[in-house]
Design an enzyme around this catalytic site. Structure first.
Site, mmCIF file in Angstrom:
data_model
loop_
_atom_site.group_PDB
_atom_site.id
_atom_site.type_symbol
_atom_site.label_atom_id
_atom_site.label_comp_id
_atom_site.label_asym_id
_atom_site.label_seq_id
_atom_site.Cartn_x
_atom_site.Cartn_y
_atom_site.Cartn_z
ATOM 1 N N ASP A 141 8.982 6.861 27.978
ATOM 2 C CA ASP A 141 8.972 5.465 28.241
ATOM 3 C C ASP A 141 8.702 4.636 27.276
ATOM 4 O O ASP A 141 7.854 4.709 26.539
ATOM 5 C CB ASP A 141 7.818 5.059 29.340
ATOM 6 C CG ASP A 141 7.673 3.902 29.830
ATOM 7 O OD1 ASP A 141 8.215 2.946 29.411
ATOM 8 O OD2 ASP A 141 6.972 3.546 30.745
ATOM 9 N N ILE A 142 10.009 3.688 26.713
ATOM 10 C CA ILE A 142 9.825 3.077 25.485
ATOM 11 C C ILE A 142 8.649 2.122 25.329
ATOM 12 O O ILE A 142 8.181 1.817 24.294
ATOM 13 C CB ILE A 142 11.110 2.407 25.413
ATOM 14 C CG1 ILE A 142 11.498 1.915 23.910
ATOM 15 C CG2 ILE A 142 11.125 0.987 26.127
ATOM 16 C CD1 ILE A 142 12.825 1.541 23.767
ATOM 17 N N ASN A 164 19.031 -9.442 29.387
ATOM 18 C CA ASN A 164 20.293 -10.261 29.967
ATOM 19 C C ASN A 164 20.160 -11.681 29.071
ATOM 20 O O ASN A 164 19.228 -11.957 28.438
ATOM 21 C CB ASN A 164 20.239 -10.466 31.418
ATOM 22 C CG ASN A 164 18.904 -11.276 31.567
ATOM 23 O OD1 ASN A 164 18.736 -12.322 31.473
ATOM 24 N ND2 ASN A 164 18.292 -10.683 32.823
ATOM 25 N N GLY A 203 14.993 -2.689 35.466
ATOM 26 C CA GLY A 203 15.109 -1.548 34.357
ATOM 27 C C GLY A 203 14.238 -1.740 33.252
ATOM 28 O O GLY A 203 12.930 -1.955 33.276
ATOM 29 N N VAL A 204 14.562 -1.450 31.909
ATOM 30 C CA VAL A 204 13.584 -1.277 30.900
ATOM 31 C C VAL A 204 13.188 -2.717 30.695
ATOM 32 O O VAL A 204 12.034 -2.902 29.982
ATOM 33 C CB VAL A 204 14.389 -0.729 29.613
ATOM 34 C CG1 VAL A 204 15.565 -1.401 29.354
ATOM 35 C CG2 VAL A 204 13.474 -0.243 28.694
ATOM 36 N N ASP A 205 13.940 -3.794 30.675
ATOM 37 C CA ASP A 205 13.544 -5.170 30.818
ATOM 38 C C ASP A 205 12.215 -5.578 31.241
ATOM 39 O O ASP A 205 11.333 -6.142 30.731
ATOM 40 C CB ASP A 205 14.536 -5.937 30.828
ATOM 41 C CG ASP A 205 14.641 -7.450 30.515
ATOM 42 O OD1 ASP A 205 13.754 -7.968 29.910
ATOM 43 O OD2 ASP A 205 15.454 -8.262 31.168
ATOM 44 N N VAL A 252 21.718 -1.043 34.917
ATOM 45 C CA VAL A 252 22.372 -1.831 35.729
ATOM 46 C C VAL A 252 23.783 -2.294 35.478
ATOM 47 O O VAL A 252 24.846 -2.520 36.285
ATOM 48 C CB VAL A 252 21.425 -3.175 36.016
ATOM 49 C CG1 VAL A 252 21.954 -4.447 36.632
ATOM 50 C CG2 VAL A 252 20.145 -2.813 36.257
ATOM 51 N N TYR A 253 24.116 -2.492 33.994
ATOM 52 C CA TYR A 253 25.315 -2.794 33.543
ATOM 53 C C TYR A 253 26.435 -1.704 33.449
ATOM 54 O O TYR A 253 27.697 -1.951 33.107
ATOM 55 C CB TYR A 253 25.101 -3.277 31.963
ATOM 56 C CG TYR A 253 24.231 -4.724 32.014
ATOM 57 C CD1 TYR A 253 24.264 -5.302 33.365
ATOM 58 C CD2 TYR A 253 24.105 -5.407 30.820
ATOM 59 C CE1 TYR A 253 23.572 -6.739 33.121
ATOM 60 C CE2 TYR A 253 23.596 -6.781 30.672
ATOM 61 C CZ TYR A 253 23.478 -7.189 31.945
ATOM 62 O OH TYR A 253 22.701 -8.479 31.782
HETATM 63 N N1 AR6 Z 1 12.130 3.260 29.088
HETATM 64 C C1 AR6 Z 1 13.044 3.590 28.408
HETATM 65 N N2 AR6 Z 1 14.243 3.342 29.125
HETATM 66 C C2 AR6 Z 1 14.298 2.907 30.174
HETATM 67 C C3 AR6 Z 1 13.063 2.559 30.857
HETATM 68 C C4 AR6 Z 1 11.894 2.539 30.270
HETATM 69 N N3 AR6 Z 1 10.754 2.277 30.713
HETATM 70 N N4 AR6 Z 1 13.433 1.982 32.178
HETATM 71 C C5 AR6 Z 1 14.747 2.398 32.293
HETATM 72 N N5 AR6 Z 1 15.248 2.753 31.082
HETATM 73 P P1 AR6 Z 1 18.863 -1.062 32.285
HETATM 74 P P2 AR6 Z 1 21.253 -2.255 31.386
HETATM 75 C C6 AR6 Z 1 16.512 3.146 30.858
HETATM 76 O O1 AR6 Z 1 19.148 -1.140 33.684
HETATM 77 O O2 AR6 Z 1 22.094 -1.437 31.844
HETATM 78 C C7 AR6 Z 1 18.064 -5.752 33.471
HETATM 79 O O3 AR6 Z 1 17.657 -6.098 34.937
HETATM 80 C C8 AR6 Z 1 17.476 3.482 31.996
HETATM 81 O O4 AR6 Z 1 17.308 4.746 32.583
HETATM 82 O O5 AR6 Z 1 17.360 -1.281 31.970
HETATM 83 O O6 AR6 Z 1 21.377 -2.763 29.785
HETATM 84 C C9 AR6 Z 1 18.165 -6.727 32.489
HETATM 85 O O7 AR6 Z 1 17.396 -7.826 32.550
HETATM 86 C C10 AR6 Z 1 19.221 3.553 31.368
HETATM 87 O O8 AR6 Z 1 19.142 4.546 30.865
HETATM 88 O O9 AR6 Z 1 19.545 -1.920 31.256
HETATM 89 C C11 AR6 Z 1 19.641 -6.998 32.307
HETATM 90 O O10 AR6 Z 1 19.993 -7.792 33.708
HETATM 91 C C12 AR6 Z 1 18.669 2.047 30.201
HETATM 92 O O11 AR6 Z 1 17.148 2.007 30.192
HETATM 93 C C13 AR6 Z 1 20.112 -5.505 33.039
HETATM 94 O O12 AR6 Z 1 19.258 -4.979 33.498
HETATM 95 C C14 AR6 Z 1 19.237 0.646 30.405
HETATM 96 O O13 AR6 Z 1 19.185 0.432 31.900
HETATM 97 C C15 AR6 Z 1 20.570 -4.819 31.755
HETATM 98 O O14 AR6 Z 1 21.126 -3.526 32.129
#
Ligand code: AR6
Length: 164
Positions: free
Chosen positions: A8-9, A22, A30-32, A118-119
């Site tokens: 977990d980052i 975003n 997600g990670v955000d 999500v993207y």
């Molecule tokens: N630590 C590390 N990686 C993670 C964590 C974490 N805690 N949680 C998720 N991931 P995403 P995107 C991974 O959807 O595709 C948000 O709503 C996850 O498994 O977080 O760039 C923003 O506000 C995946 O591999 O980001 C934007 O609206 C990676 O992080 C949108 O999502 C990216 O997934 C951005 O979408």
């Protein structure tokens, strides 16, 4: 030096973690979502003052309650069909983050797999862009001297290890 880790980052004690944000920079899922939750409300307050970030660019803030020192927020592209400049925008998201790290004296930097949640960016194509962009940049610049690719799921962890 590059390292691939599955964690977990938000737990990392590095100079900066990168957030896959975003354009609003006001949080999301997600990670955000995880980063904003762990950092606390002060992060959102600082992000509000920035007023957003175009796709492919990056902005730096404090990290508040996180163990990291800074958060670099970047906006990756939403993947549609690969014909809308997605590859160039994803490369630019990595590059903009790296440049901000250099400018801010950041030695250790951790990237999530930008745009692959999500993207919906195809994992393999995204991993190739991430790895080639970071490797090339590190060969030409002293900072950051250590980059972590943080893979949150098995598929990405496997893929990155295979490609590197
Ligand atoms: N630590 C590390 N990686 C993670 C964590 C974490 N805690 N949680 C998720 N991931 P995403 P995107 C991974 O959807 O595709 C948000 O709503 C996850 O498994 O977080 O760039 C923003 O506000 C995946 O591999 O980001 C934007 O609206 C990676 O992080 C949108 O999502 C990216 O997934 C951005 O979408």
């Amino acid at each position: 030096m590059i390292e691939i880790i599955k964690t977990d980052i938000t737990k990392l004690e590095v100079d900066a973690i990168v957030n896959a944000a975003n354009q609003s920079l006001l949080g999301g899922g997600g990670v955000d979502g995880a980063i904003h939750k762990a950092a606390g409300k002060s992060l959102l307050e600082e992000c509000k003052k920035i007023g957003g970030c175009p796709t492919g660019e990056a902005r730096i803030t404090g990290a508040y309650n996180l163990p990291a020192k800074h958060v670099i927020h970047t906006v990756g592209p939403v993947y549609k069909d690969g014909k809308r400049g997605e590859a160039a925008l994803l490369k630019s998201a990595y590059l903009s983050s790296l440049k901000l790290a250099t400018l801010n004296g950041i030695e250790s930097l951790a990237f999530p797999n930008i745009s692959t949640g999500v993207y919906a960016y195809p994992l393999r194509e995204a991993a190739i862009i991430a790895i080639t962009t970071v490797k090339d940049y590190m060969q030409k610049n002293e900072l950051p001297s250590k980059v972590y690719f943080v893979c949150f799921n098995k598929a990405n962890f496997y893929l990155y290890n295979q490609l590197i």
